[in-house]
Structure formats: structure tokens, C-alpha cells
Design an enzyme around this catalytic site. Structure first.
Site, PDB file in Angstrom:
ATOM      1  N   ARG A  16       0.854  -1.174   0.000  1.00  0.00           N
ATOM      2  CA  ARG A  16       0.000   0.000   0.000  1.00  0.00           C
ATOM      3  C   ARG A  16       0.895   1.231   0.000  1.00  0.00           C
ATOM      4  O   ARG A  16       1.966   1.242   0.620  1.00  0.00           O
ATOM      5  CB  ARG A  16      -0.932   0.035   1.225  1.00  0.00           C
ATOM      6  CG  ARG A  16      -2.186  -0.802   1.093  1.00  0.00           C
ATOM      7  CD  ARG A  16      -3.140  -0.223   0.060  1.00  0.00           C
ATOM      8  NE  ARG A  16      -4.411  -0.916   0.001  1.00  0.00           N
ATOM      9  CZ  ARG A  16      -4.719  -1.876  -0.872  1.00  0.00           C
ATOM     10  NH1 ARG A  16      -3.806  -2.284  -1.746  1.00  0.00           N
ATOM     11  NH2 ARG A  16      -5.912  -2.430  -0.869  1.00  0.00           N
ATOM     12  N   GLU A  72      -4.197   6.912  -3.078  1.00  0.00           N
ATOM     13  CA  GLU A  72      -5.282   5.935  -3.243  1.00  0.00           C
ATOM     14  C   GLU A  72      -5.884   5.496  -1.914  1.00  0.00           C
ATOM     15  O   GLU A  72      -6.915   4.819  -1.914  1.00  0.00           O
ATOM     16  CB  GLU A  72      -4.758   4.671  -3.916  1.00  0.00           C
ATOM     17  CG  GLU A  72      -4.175   4.826  -5.278  1.00  0.00           C
ATOM     18  CD  GLU A  72      -3.692   3.487  -5.788  1.00  0.00           C
ATOM     19  OE1 GLU A  72      -4.405   2.870  -6.598  1.00  0.00           O
ATOM     20  OE2 GLU A  72      -2.614   3.037  -5.355  1.00  0.00           O
ATOM     21  N   HIS A 114      -1.411   0.732 -10.435  1.00  0.00           N
ATOM     22  CA  HIS A 114      -2.095  -0.269  -9.610  1.00  0.00           C
ATOM     23  C   HIS A 114      -2.646  -1.416 -10.472  1.00  0.00           C
ATOM     24  O   HIS A 114      -3.841  -1.688 -10.483  1.00  0.00           O
ATOM     25  CB  HIS A 114      -3.224   0.369  -8.799  1.00  0.00           C
ATOM     26  CG  HIS A 114      -3.508  -0.394  -7.527  1.00  0.00           C
ATOM     27  ND1 HIS A 114      -3.687   0.223  -6.319  1.00  0.00           N
ATOM     28  CD2 HIS A 114      -3.643  -1.725  -7.283  1.00  0.00           C
ATOM     29  CE1 HIS A 114      -3.927  -0.685  -5.385  1.00  0.00           C
ATOM     30  NE2 HIS A 114      -3.890  -1.886  -5.951  1.00  0.00           N
ATOM     31  N   ILE A 115      -1.739  -2.080 -11.170  1.00  0.00           N
ATOM     32  CA  ILE A 115      -2.131  -3.169 -12.071  1.00  0.00           C
ATOM     33  C   ILE A 115      -1.670  -4.531 -11.560  1.00  0.00           C
ATOM     34  O   ILE A 115      -1.546  -5.492 -12.327  1.00  0.00           O
ATOM     35  CB  ILE A 115      -1.586  -2.929 -13.498  1.00  0.00           C
ATOM     36  CG1 ILE A 115      -0.053  -2.792 -13.489  1.00  0.00           C
ATOM     37  CG2 ILE A 115      -2.218  -1.691 -14.113  1.00  0.00           C
ATOM     38  CD1 ILE A 115       0.568  -2.738 -14.879  1.00  0.00           C
ATOM     39  N   GLY A 116      -1.442  -4.635 -10.261  1.00  0.00           N
ATOM     40  CA  GLY A 116      -0.947  -5.895  -9.700  1.00  0.00           C
ATOM     41  C   GLY A 116      -1.799  -7.097 -10.054  1.00  0.00           C
ATOM     42  O   GLY A 116      -1.282  -8.187 -10.320  1.00  0.00           O
ATOM     43  N   SER A 117      -3.114  -6.924 -10.080  1.00  0.00           N
ATOM     44  CA  SER A 117      -4.007  -8.051 -10.393  1.00  0.00           C
ATOM     45  C   SER A 117      -4.561  -7.972 -11.811  1.00  0.00           C
ATOM     46  O   SER A 117      -5.478  -8.724 -12.160  1.00  0.00           O
ATOM     47  CB  SER A 117      -5.177  -8.082  -9.403  1.00  0.00           C
ATOM     48  OG  SER A 117      -5.994  -6.933  -9.545  1.00  0.00           O
ATOM     49  N   ASP A 171       3.567   0.220  -7.470  1.00  0.00           N
ATOM     50  CA  ASP A 171       2.284  -0.011  -8.140  1.00  0.00           C
ATOM     51  C   ASP A 171       1.149   0.553  -7.297  1.00  0.00           C
ATOM     52  O   ASP A 171      -0.011   0.480  -7.692  1.00  0.00           O
ATOM     53  CB  ASP A 171       2.091  -1.515  -8.366  1.00  0.00           C
ATOM     54  CG  ASP A 171       0.858  -1.847  -9.194  1.00  0.00           C
ATOM     55  OD1 ASP A 171       0.669  -1.212 -10.252  1.00  0.00           O
ATOM     56  OD2 ASP A 171       0.083  -2.746  -8.797  1.00  0.00           O
TER      57      ASP A 171
END
Length: 342
Positions: free
Chosen positions: A231, A260, A286-289, A255
Site C-alpha cells: 500500500r 489511493e 495499480h495493475i498488480g491483479s 504499483d
């Protein structure tokens, strides 16, 4: 009529599943609903599929008297007030494990790209006619390096699993849990002083807020690279910018960002410009998943939890027990007292 609100776009297949149980009110846009818009949509909602961009607190719950479940299509639920949901009689569920593997993959990708100057090399190729090899862009490799993983939950352990294949000289782990085999358990300050790579995989809690700040960064081993996929607010971004400027850190990749972290009332409104402008930073949105089959599975898992509640069952991935459910369970366990006349 049952109403299910979905605050972000989801796949048609998942939306069609939910539509079998009621009206699906989905945000079709890429931009999230504002807090005011979310409250308006939630006013008549029986169920909600929530995402990273949402903040569910007492104010929203007061505006949504029919709400029975908030099914989070995510793992980290720091922007959801679980205690307020419990008091309001609302289930909260998460997706506990599907994000693990792709997030760990991205962490390694960010680390390698940062260490090997991939962005700068790509820019050079595009900017100038390529004339062949030149003695430039020398970086750092994982092989023979010391890597530290801060946080040994699902994601942290998955990062460790991937680091094993790169021939690191040592892998350090910082957590209160027992370190997996082959990982040296150390204190945070020791990890900062010894590691060439620091991978941050810590969820945001009151204890982890600014876990890595100026004091920890002052201990950084020369040449250290930091990669944050936990985070944003686990690190102090301003302190990171200072450490990059002074050379205490040689690079920072992330990321996730403090702006956020919706649950923090004093969160910054943007990524610090000093970070964005620094040549030794590398960022992804924030494209980790963000692997197509993974996102589909996450949405289905959140839908499973919604459907369970609508069918009168407990959601499999619940992280709370609503007050009304707990009260009913206690009442059901109470002994029956029979009064008889003499």
C-alpha cells in the site's frame, strides 16, 4: 425487487450471473463514482460489489438501509469500515488469494526493470538511431544480491518463491510470522541496512502507516532499490523522494500510492511531483491483479459471496459476522426453559 450495485465495470458473464438475482446497477465508466454518487446508487441496494476506489463507512451505510452485503473484489480492505458494517448488520467479504500470484509477478518485473534501467534504455532506442552496443546503462542483477521482503503474507511469500529462482545470495524476511525455509528473519532496520532490493508487501493498518520513513531510509544500504506493491502509505513518499535526492536510495518502483488510500482523512491528493520527476523511479497504475483471467475470477468470487447472502447463506469469504446474525445465533443457542405447574 433486489438491487445489486457494482461500482466499477465488470465482465458481461459476471453481470449476467448477478442479473439472475435482481437488477444490476453497474457503473459503466472507467472513472469511479464519487462518494455522493455511490451513496445515491446505494440508497435502494440490497448488495454491493466494491472495488479499490470505494470507501464504505458509517455515512454510506446510513444512506443504504437495505444493504445486506458488501462483497469486495479485492484483498486489502483498509478503505472499508468493517466494524461499521458489522454494527449495521452488513456482511463484508473479500477475495483473499486470487491476487497473490500476479502481484508477486509484477513486483519482480518492477524490480528487474528498475535495476536494469529498462525505461531509459527503451527511451534511448526510440529517441536515437540505434547503432549497436555501447558501454552504458549498467545496473544491478538479482543474482548474487541480498533481497529483503517486508511482509510475509500471501504476496510476500509468493515474492520469496520467485526470488529463489534468481540465485540471490540471501533472502531476508521482515514479519512477526515465522519466515519460510531459506529466508532469514531479521528486524526492519537490519533489512534496510543489508538489502540491495527491498520488496514491500505490507497491508495498510494503523501499525504499518509510514512503516518505512526517514529513519529507516537513513539506514539504507548504498545502491538500494525499493519496490512497493503493498500500500502506498506504508512508505512515506516524501521521505522516499528525499532519499532519492540525497542518493540514500538508488531507485524506487511502485504499483500503489498514498493518494489511493481513501480511508486516511489526510491522504495526499496526488503522487509527489518530486517522485514523478525523478529519473530513478518506475511506476505502474495499480495493475498488480490486472491479468484478464485473474480479474474475471475475482469478480466471480465476489459474485459468489453476494449470491450466497441473497440465497440466505453465509458468504464463504466473510471477514465479519453482522450484529443481527450474531444475535440470532446467540438466541438459537439459548436453552429452552419450560415452566410447569405443580
Amino acid at each position: 425487487m433486489v438491487t445489486i450495485i457494482v461500482s466499477n465495470r465488470i465482465h458481461d458473464e459476471v453481470r449476467e450471473r448477478l442479473a439472475q438475482y435482481g437488477t444490476v446497477d453497474m457503473n459503466p465508466a472507467l472513472e469511479p463514482w464519487s462518494a455522493k454518487e455511490l451513496a445515491a446508487h446505494a440508497a435502494n441496494a440490497d448488495a454491493m460489489m466494491g472495488f479499490m476506489t470505494d470507501c464504505v463507512d458509517a455515512a454510506l451505510l446510513n444512506a443504504a438501509p437495505k444493504l445486506r452485503i458488501v462483497a469486495c473484489a479485492l484483498k486489502g480492505f483498509d478503505s472499508y469500515d468493517v466494524n461499521a458494517c458489522t454494527r449495521a448488520g452488513v456482511w463484508v467479504s473479500i477475495v483473499p488469494d486470487l491476487l497473490t500470484e500476479p502481484t508477486a509477478e509484477l513486483a519482480l518485473g518492477l524490480g528487474i526493470s528498475l535495476a536494469r534501467h529498462v525505461m531509459q534504455g527503451d527511451a534511448t532506442i526510440r529517441r536515437e538511431p540505434f547503432k549497436g552496443w555501447r558501454a552504458q546503462f549498467y545496473g544491478t542483477g538479482l543474482h548474487g544480491s541480498v533481497a529483503a521482503v517486508i511482509g510475509l503474507g500471501h504476496v510476500g511469500r509468493a515474492i520469496v518463491d520467485r526470488l529463489r529462482g534468481f540465485g540471490c545470495a540471501r533472502i531476508l524476511g521482515v514479519d512477526t510470522v515465522v519466515a519460510p525455509p531459506g529466508v532469514e528473519a531479521v528486524a526492519l532496520n537490519d533489512a534496510m541496512a543489508q538489502a540491495d532490493y527491498v520488496f514491500v508487501a505490507v497491508p495498510l493498518t494503523s501499525q504499518s502507516l509510514h512503516l518505512i520513513g526517514a529513519a529507516q531510509l537513513a539506514l539504507a544500504k548504498p545502491g538500494q532499490l525499493m519496490i512497493n506493491v503493498g500500500r502506498g502509505s506504508v512508505v512515506n513518499e516524501d521521505a522516499v523522494a528525499d532519499a532519492l535526492h540525497t542518493g540514500k536510495l538508488s531507485g524506487y518502483a511502485a504499483d500503489v500510492f498514498a493518494c489511493e488510500d481513501w480511508a486516511l482523512p489526510d491522504r495526499p491528493t496526488a503522487i509527489p511531483q518530486r517522485l514523478l520527476a525523478h529519473p530513478a523511479t518506475l511506476f505502474t497504475p495499480h495493475i498488480g491483479s490486472a491479468v484478464r483471467r485473474v480479474r474475471m475470477a475475482i469478480e466471480h468470487r465476489a459474485a459468489d459471496n453476494i449470491i450466497a447472502v441473497l440465497e440466505g447463506r453465509e458468504p464463504a469469504d466473510a471477514i465479519n459476522v453482522p450484529s443481527r446474525v450474531a444475535a440470532a445465533a446467540i438466541a438459537a443457542m439459548a436453552p429452552t426453559i419450560t415452566l410447569s405447574r405443580d
